[in-house]
Scaffold this active site. Structure first.
Site, short mmCIF file in Angstrom:
data_model
loop_
_atom_site.label_atom_id
_atom_site.label_comp_id
_atom_site.label_asym_id
_atom_site.label_seq_id
_atom_site.Cartn_x
_atom_site.Cartn_y
_atom_site.Cartn_z
CE LYS A 3 -2.81 -1.41 -9.57
NZ LYS A 3 -2.46 -1.77 -8.19
C1 LIG Z 1 -2.98 -2.73 -7.42
C2 LIG Z 1 -2.13 -3.26 -6.35
C3 LIG Z 1 -2.29 -4.56 -5.88
C4 LIG Z 1 -3.38 -5.49 -6.40
O1 LIG Z 1 -3.15 -5.85 -7.73
P1 LIG Z 1 -4.35 -6.50 -8.60
O2 LIG Z 1 -3.77 -6.67 -9.95
O3 LIG Z 1 -5.46 -5.50 -8.55
O4 LIG Z 1 -4.72 -7.76 -7.94
C5 LIG Z 1 -1.41 -5.01 -4.92
N1 LIG Z 1 -0.44 -4.22 -4.40
C6 LIG Z 1 -0.27 -2.95 -4.82
C7 LIG Z 1 0.79 -2.12 -4.22
C8 LIG Z 1 -1.11 -2.43 -5.81
O5 LIG Z 1 -0.93 -1.18 -6.23
#
Ligand SMILES: *Cc1c(COP(=O)(O)O)cnc(C)c1O
Length: 472
Positions: A122
Site C-alpha cells: 500500500k
Molecule cells: C490491502 C492488502 C491486500 C488486499 O489488497 P486489495 O487492493 O484490497 O485487494 C493484500 N495484502 C496485503 C498485505 C494488504 O495490505
C-alpha cells in the site's frame, strides 16, 4: 482525460477533482472515460527505465493537467530509495529496485512490494497519494480532512504518506482487536499532531461503511472538506499499475505474456493489473487469490455476487466481504452502463446479493481466474516455501502464491505472485509455520516499545461524526 461515475448520474470530473472527491456523489466510483493504451514498441522502450521513470510514463497518461515536472518530482520523492538502515530516512523504499522480483523456481517469481516505509504494497499508492494531495491542496489554498478505513495496512501507509503535511488532518478507523500488533503500532505510535486513530468496535466492513456514510452526508463532507484515501481513490489504482509493467518487462514482456496472482480484498490491486492489461501489457492470467472470505471466488464460480459473514483469518488485510473496487470491473462487464450498476448495487444493499447477467459472468470468467485458500494451506505454503528456498512469506503473499500455483493453466508462462507484505508484519503466523521469527527492519525495531495513542468508539457513524466535530 475525464472520469465517469460507475453509477452514471454524477457529472464527469478532471483527474484532480476525481482524486479529491474519492466516491462520486451518486455513490459510484470514478473510472477513466477511455483507457490510454501503449503500443508494443512503447512498452518495449520501458525496459530500460528505472522504477520512478516507468511510474512517470504510466501515471502521466492519467494525470490530466498536472505539469510534467511537478508530477515527476512527486513520483521521484514517492519512490525514492535509501539503502542504509538509519531511522531518520523512514519515508523511503529500502531496495534499489523499489519493486524487486525474487525467483522461486524456473517459472515462479515473487514481486516484493514490501520494501516501502510501512512494509506493505500500500506504500506504492499512498506515498504517491499523500504527496499528490499535498500539492493539490497547496495549489488551491485549501485544507482537507483525510478519512480512511483500514483492515490493517492502509492505515499506516496513509498515515506515513500524510503525516506532518501542511493543510491535512488524517483520521483512520481500524477494527478494534482485528489488526496485528505491528500493524496497529505502525499507526498509533506516530506522534505528528495531524494524525488521529480511531478503533471501532466492529469489523473492517463496519469501518468502511462508516467512512462511506460520512462521505454520503454531503453537508458534513463539505463542512469538513473530507477527502478519501481508501482504495476507491483513483490515484491509488493508478499508482499500482506501474509495477505490473515493471515485473512483466523483466520477464520478457511485451514479447512474452506473464501471469499474475494477486492476494485480493478490496479488488484494488488486481484491478490495477486489469488496467495494465487494458493498457496493452500482454497478460496470460489474472488470478484473484482470496482467503476464506471468498466473495469474488464464489462470484466467479457461480455468477452470484453474494455477501457472507466475515471470517477472521491469518491474512487479516483480506478479511473483507464487500470488495469496493469490484464495482469498477462490474461497470466494464455490464457495457459501462451506469443505470445497470446503480440497479445492481441497490439490490446488493437490500438483498446482500445479485446475479450477474450471463454475458457479464462469461466476460468475468474470460478475464480472471480465482482461488480461495484456507489458513491450513496458507501455513503449509509458508512452511514449504521456507524449506525449499529459505524465503519467508507473510500469510497474504502465501495466499497469493498458493492460489497462483493452483489456478495457473500455462505452466511455461512465468507466474508472478505479488508479495504484498513483509513477513515481519505478521510474525505469529510465520513463526507458527516455520519456527522462525522474521526480524523487523532496523528502522522499525523500536516499534514495540513506543507509546500508543488512539481512541475507541462504538460501531456508529454518529459517534465518529461527533469525534471529528470535536477534535478537528
Ligand atoms: C490491502 C492488502 C491486500 C488486499 O489488497 P486489495 O487492493 O484490497 O485487494 C493484500 N495484502 C496485503 C498485505 C494488504 O495490505
Amino acid at each position: 482525460m475525464r472520469y465517469l461515475s460507475t453509477r452514471g448520474s454524477a457529472p464527469a470530473l478532471s483527474f484532480e477533482d476525481t482524486v479529491l472527491a474519492g466516491l462520486a456523489p451518486d455513490g459510484g466510483l470514478y473510472v477513466p472515460e477511455t483507457v490510454p493504451a501503449f503500443s508494443m514498441p512503447e512498452i518495449a522502450a520501458m525496459q530500460a527505465m528505472s522504477y520512478p521513470e516507468l511510474a512517470f510514463t504510466v501515471i502521466s497518461r492519467f494525470a490530466g493537467n498536472i505539469p510534467p515536472e511537478t508530477l515527476e518530482a512527486i513520483i521521484g520523492e514517492s519512490y525514492g530509495t535509501h539503502l542504509r538502515s538509519s531511522a531518520s530516512q523512514a519515508g523511503l523504499f529500502r531496495h534499489a529496485a523499489v519493486a524487486p522480483l525474487a525467483q522461486l523456481d524456473a517459472h515462479t517469481f515473487l514481486l516484493e512490494l514490501f520494501h516501502g516505509p510501512t512494509l506493505a504494497f500500500k506504500d506504492f499508492a499512498l506515498q504517491f497519494l499523500g504527496r499528490l494531495l499535498g500539492y493539490m491542496l497547496e495549489k488551491r489554498g485549501e485544507k482537507a480532512v483525510i478519512v480512511g478505513a483500514t483492515s490493517g495496512d492502509t492505515g499506516s501507509a496513509a498515515i506515513e504518506g500524510c503525516r506532518g503535511r501542511e493543510g491535512m488532518e488524517i483520521v483512520i478507523l481500524h477494527p478494534y482487536g482485528r489488526v496485528s500488533d505491528v500493524q496497529r503500532r505502525q499507526m498509533t505510535t506516530v506522534t505528528d499532531g495531524n494524525v488521529h486513530n480511531i478503533a471501532i468496535e466492529g469489523t473492517f466492513d463496519d469501518c468502511q461503511d462508516i467512512v462511506k456514510a460520512l462521505f454520503a452526508d454531503a453537508a458534513f463532507r463539505d463542512r469538513h472538506h473530507l477527502a478519501a484515501v481508501n482504495s476507491i481513490n483513483w490515484a491509488r489504482i493508478v499508482a499500482q499499475i506501474p509495477y505490473y509493467f515493471y515485473a512483466a518487462l523483466q520477464l520478457g514482456a511485451p514479447a512474452k505474456a506473464v501471469s499474475f496472482s494477486v492476494p485480493t480484498g478490496n479488488f484494488g490491486d488486481i484491478y490495477a493489473g486489469y488496467m495494465a492489461k487494458k493498457m496493452g501489457l500482454p497478460v496470460s492470467q489474472l488470478i484473484i487469490a482470496a482467503n476464506r472470505n471468498d466473495i469474488l471466488a464464489r462470484c466467479l464460480e457461480s455468477g452470484v455476487y453474494g455477501m457472507d459473514k466475515v471470517t477472521p483469518t491469518l491474512s487479516p488485510s483480506m478479511d473483507i466481504q464487500v470488495s469496493s473496487n469490484f464495482e469498477r470491473l462490474l461497470f466494464d462487464l455490464h457495457d459501462r452502463n451506469g443505470k445497470t450498476i446503480d440497479d445492481r448495487m441497490a439490490r446488493f444493499r437490500k438483498e446482500k446479493q445479485f446475479t450477474l447477467s450471463p454475458s457479464a459472468w462469461s466476460r468475468f470468467k474470460a478475464e480472471f481466474s480465482a482461488g480461495s485458500v484456507n489458513d491450513e494451506d496458507t501455513k503449509k505454503t509458508i512452511a514449504d516455501t521456507y524449506a525449499a528456498s529459505g524465503v519467508l512469506l507473510d500469510p497474504h503473499s502465501a495466499v497469493g502464491l498458493t492460489a497462483g500455483q493452483r489456478c495457473r493453466r500455462d505452466t511455461s508462462a512465468p507466474l508472478v505472485a505479488l508479495a504484498t507484505a513483509h513477513p515481519a508484519k505478521f510474525p505469529d503466523a510465520v513463526m507458527a509455520a516455520t519456527g522462525v521469527t522474521p526480524a523487523l527492519p532496523v528502522h522499525l525495531q523500536d516499534l514495540l516499545r513506543k507509546k500508543e495513542r488512539f481512541d475507541t468508539l462504538k460501531n456508529d457513524t454518529v459517534a465518529v461524526k461527533k469525534y471529528i466535530e470535536r477534535s478537528l
